[in-house]
Design a protein around this motif. Sequence first.
Motif, PDB file in Angstrom:
ATOM      1  N   TRP A 270      54.114  67.718  83.524  1.00  0.00           N
ATOM      2  CA  TRP A 270      54.979  67.426  84.659  1.00  0.00           C
ATOM      3  C   TRP A 270      56.404  67.898  84.408  1.00  0.00           C
ATOM      4  O   TRP A 270      56.945  67.743  83.313  1.00  0.00           O
ATOM      5  CB  TRP A 270      54.993  65.928  84.952  1.00  0.00           C
ATOM      6  CG  TRP A 270      53.656  65.397  85.383  1.00  0.00           C
ATOM      7  CD1 TRP A 270      52.430  65.974  85.171  1.00  0.00           C
ATOM      8  CD2 TRP A 270      53.409  64.192  86.098  1.00  0.00           C
ATOM      9  NE1 TRP A 270      51.440  65.194  85.709  1.00  0.00           N
ATOM     10  CE2 TRP A 270      52.018  64.097  86.284  1.00  0.00           C
ATOM     11  CE3 TRP A 270      54.228  63.184  86.605  1.00  0.00           C
ATOM     12  CZ2 TRP A 270      51.424  63.023  86.953  1.00  0.00           C
ATOM     13  CZ3 TRP A 270      53.649  62.114  87.272  1.00  0.00           C
ATOM     14  CH2 TRP A 270      52.255  62.047  87.449  1.00  0.00           C
ATOM     15  N   THR A 275      57.364  65.073  89.840  1.00  0.00           N
ATOM     16  CA  THR A 275      57.521  63.657  90.232  1.00  0.00           C
ATOM     17  C   THR A 275      58.215  63.550  91.583  1.00  0.00           C
ATOM     18  O   THR A 275      57.848  62.699  92.403  1.00  0.00           O
ATOM     19  CB  THR A 275      58.355  62.892  89.181  1.00  0.00           C
ATOM     20  OG1 THR A 275      58.481  63.689  88.026  1.00  0.00           O
ATOM     21  CG2 THR A 275      57.739  61.575  88.832  1.00  0.00           C
ATOM     22  N   ASP A 276      59.219  64.410  91.838  1.00  0.00           N
ATOM     23  CA  ASP A 276      59.908  64.372  93.141  1.00  0.00           C
ATOM     24  C   ASP A 276      58.895  64.566  94.277  1.00  0.00           C
ATOM     25  O   ASP A 276      58.899  63.811  95.256  1.00  0.00           O
ATOM     26  CB  ASP A 276      60.955  65.499  93.233  1.00  0.00           C
ATOM     27  CG  ASP A 276      62.125  65.278  92.286  1.00  0.00           C
ATOM     28  OD1 ASP A 276      62.261  64.147  91.764  1.00  0.00           O
ATOM     29  OD2 ASP A 276      62.876  66.248  92.051  1.00  0.00           O
ATOM     30  N   HIS A 277      58.039  65.580  94.113  1.00  0.00           N
ATOM     31  CA  HIS A 277      57.057  65.859  95.171  1.00  0.00           C
ATOM     32  C   HIS A 277      56.065  64.707  95.316  1.00  0.00           C
ATOM     33  O   HIS A 277      55.678  64.342  96.418  1.00  0.00           O
ATOM     34  CB  HIS A 277      56.277  67.141  94.859  1.00  0.00           C
ATOM     35  CG  HIS A 277      57.080  68.396  95.022  1.00  0.00           C
ATOM     36  ND1 HIS A 277      58.038  68.557  95.988  1.00  0.00           N
ATOM     37  CD2 HIS A 277      57.047  69.569  94.345  1.00  0.00           C
ATOM     38  CE1 HIS A 277      58.567  69.773  95.898  1.00  0.00           C
ATOM     39  NE2 HIS A 277      57.979  70.406  94.892  1.00  0.00           N
ATOM     40  N   LEU A 278      55.662  64.153  94.188  1.00  0.00           N
ATOM     41  CA  LEU A 278      54.700  63.048  94.231  1.00  0.00           C
ATOM     42  C   LEU A 278      55.299  61.851  94.980  1.00  0.00           C
ATOM     43  O   LEU A 278      54.644  61.235  95.826  1.00  0.00           O
ATOM     44  CB  LEU A 278      54.328  62.677  92.795  1.00  0.00           C
ATOM     45  CG  LEU A 278      52.985  62.028  92.539  1.00  0.00           C
ATOM     46  CD1 LEU A 278      51.829  62.717  93.242  1.00  0.00           C
ATOM     47  CD2 LEU A 278      52.728  62.025  91.018  1.00  0.00           C
ATOM     48  N   HIS A 279      56.578  61.562  94.698  1.00  0.00           N
ATOM     49  CA  HIS A 279      57.245  60.464  95.421  1.00  0.00           C
ATOM     50  C   HIS A 279      57.359  60.791  96.913  1.00  0.00           C
ATOM     51  O   HIS A 279      57.186  59.911  97.763  1.00  0.00           O
ATOM     52  CB  HIS A 279      58.628  60.187  94.827  1.00  0.00           C
ATOM     53  CG  HIS A 279      58.562  59.496  93.498  1.00  0.00           C
ATOM     54  ND1 HIS A 279      57.929  58.283  93.321  1.00  0.00           N
ATOM     55  CD2 HIS A 279      59.034  59.834  92.282  1.00  0.00           C
ATOM     56  CE1 HIS A 279      58.009  57.920  92.057  1.00  0.00           C
ATOM     57  NE2 HIS A 279      58.672  58.851  91.394  1.00  0.00           N
ATOM     58  N   ALA A 280      57.629  62.058  97.221  1.00  0.00           N
ATOM     59  CA  ALA A 280      57.735  62.449  98.640  1.00  0.00           C
ATOM     60  C   ALA A 280      56.387  62.252  99.344  1.00  0.00           C
ATOM     61  O   ALA A 280      56.335  61.787 100.487  1.00  0.00           O
ATOM     62  CB  ALA A 280      58.197  63.901  98.748  1.00  0.00           C
ATOM     63  N   HIS A 282      54.159  60.065  98.543  1.00  0.00           N
ATOM     64  CA  HIS A 282      53.966  58.617  98.715  1.00  0.00           C
ATOM     65  C   HIS A 282      54.814  58.084  99.878  1.00  0.00           C
ATOM     66  O   HIS A 282      54.375  57.204 100.617  1.00  0.00           O
ATOM     67  CB  HIS A 282      54.280  57.887  97.403  1.00  0.00           C
ATOM     68  CG  HIS A 282      53.293  58.223  96.319  1.00  0.00           C
ATOM     69  ND1 HIS A 282      53.409  57.807  95.024  1.00  0.00           N
ATOM     70  CD2 HIS A 282      52.144  58.960  96.372  1.00  0.00           C
ATOM     71  CE1 HIS A 282      52.387  58.281  94.309  1.00  0.00           C
ATOM     72  NE2 HIS A 282      51.622  58.976  95.110  1.00  0.00           N
ATOM     73  N   ARG A 283      56.022  58.637 100.053  1.00  0.00           N
ATOM     74  CA  ARG A 283      56.867  58.221 101.184  1.00  0.00           C
ATOM     75  C   ARG A 283      56.206  58.601 102.505  1.00  0.00           C
ATOM     76  O   ARG A 283      56.138  57.796 103.437  1.00  0.00           O
ATOM     77  CB  ARG A 283      58.247  58.896 101.090  1.00  0.00           C
ATOM     78  CG  ARG A 283      59.259  58.109 100.240  1.00  0.00           C
ATOM     79  CD  ARG A 283      60.688  58.576 100.518  1.00  0.00           C
ATOM     80  NE  ARG A 283      60.879  60.004 100.274  1.00  0.00           N
ATOM     81  CZ  ARG A 283      61.137  60.525  99.066  1.00  0.00           C
ATOM     82  NH1 ARG A 283      61.254  59.739  98.000  1.00  0.00           N
ATOM     83  NH2 ARG A 283      61.298  61.829  98.933  1.00  0.00           N
TER      84      ARG A 283
END
Length: 329
Positions: A270, A275-280, A282-283
Amino acid sequence: MSDPIRHLQSLLPPHNTRHESATAYAPANIALCKYWGKRDSRLKLPVTGSLSVSLGAHGTRMTLRRAEADTLVLNGEAVDPGTATFRRLFAFLDLIRDPAHRLTINSHNTIPIAAGLASSASAFACAVKALEALYGWDLPPQLRSILARLGSGSASRSVFDGFVEWHAGSAPDGMDSFAEPVAPVWPEFRIGILTVSEAPKPVGSTEAMERTVRTAPLYTAWPAQVAHDLPRIRQAVLDRDFETLGQTAEHNALAMHATMIASWPPVIYWLPETTDHLHAVHRLRAEGLPVYATLDAGPNLKLLYTAEAGNDLKAAFPQLIQIEHTPAP
Ligand code: 2P0
């Protein structure tokens, strides 16, 4: 037990010399339930089963031509015989071809370069199909899958279109470790590629897998994860139940990465943008958009969604490469 590779060779028809050249195609594939860990590294026998979706027109097209010496051209560029790529491909061909035959290989990836999907899976599956065409064979599909597996585990799945399951098998000679189609394409199903980096991986997937099995205490939990996820994903594909498919596939990919991170030295593919994309993702899901993510041995995300979410995802991720999985014509 006789040597399993000799046994496989004894099942091949005679090497016919009718054709001077042959061309074949095989798709790349993305695993929804991942293959991670081998029980036999020479035969590439997996610890667990896995299930993937083939990427239709995105894969490898290869032409083989009888020649005086072995040569390889990859995407229009000559590959040096001293490289690992050259040696690995010809060592694989040596398992199947007439030992007296030399070959010129012209191989072309039809995957967008930026997608970072140029994988060994489509290349080895395609090599088997091209040899079959060169020698005028029509191998049983299970044998074709077993042969591709000897090149790269995930290649066992790339000999088929649509949704494909690779059975782990239990026989020491690997004759029950082959892939089979589970379901044809799901026309509304989409895969979106979010490229984070095109740089070569710090650790190759074969090495990362071996290191995880050898050093990660968490790896003991992996077979149970797959025992739970694989039947759910298979059933979700058959039912076209996107929510169950997406949830289970994302959980499976993150659990696989947890085992890598728990190995030593750690395998952390990673990057911050991963991680930024994964959080996006999830949002967006929290806002009601049905989208899930999966990751392979690298930092890039593959989004799983259905056609109706395409426009919202393009707006959220302008760089998204949308992949259809309908078979190549
Ligand atoms: C998969 N991967 O199921 C998993 C998920 C990467 C992560 O199969 O050692 O190139 O040649 O059998 O098939 C990549 O591993 O490894 C892979 P080898 P392979 O798609």
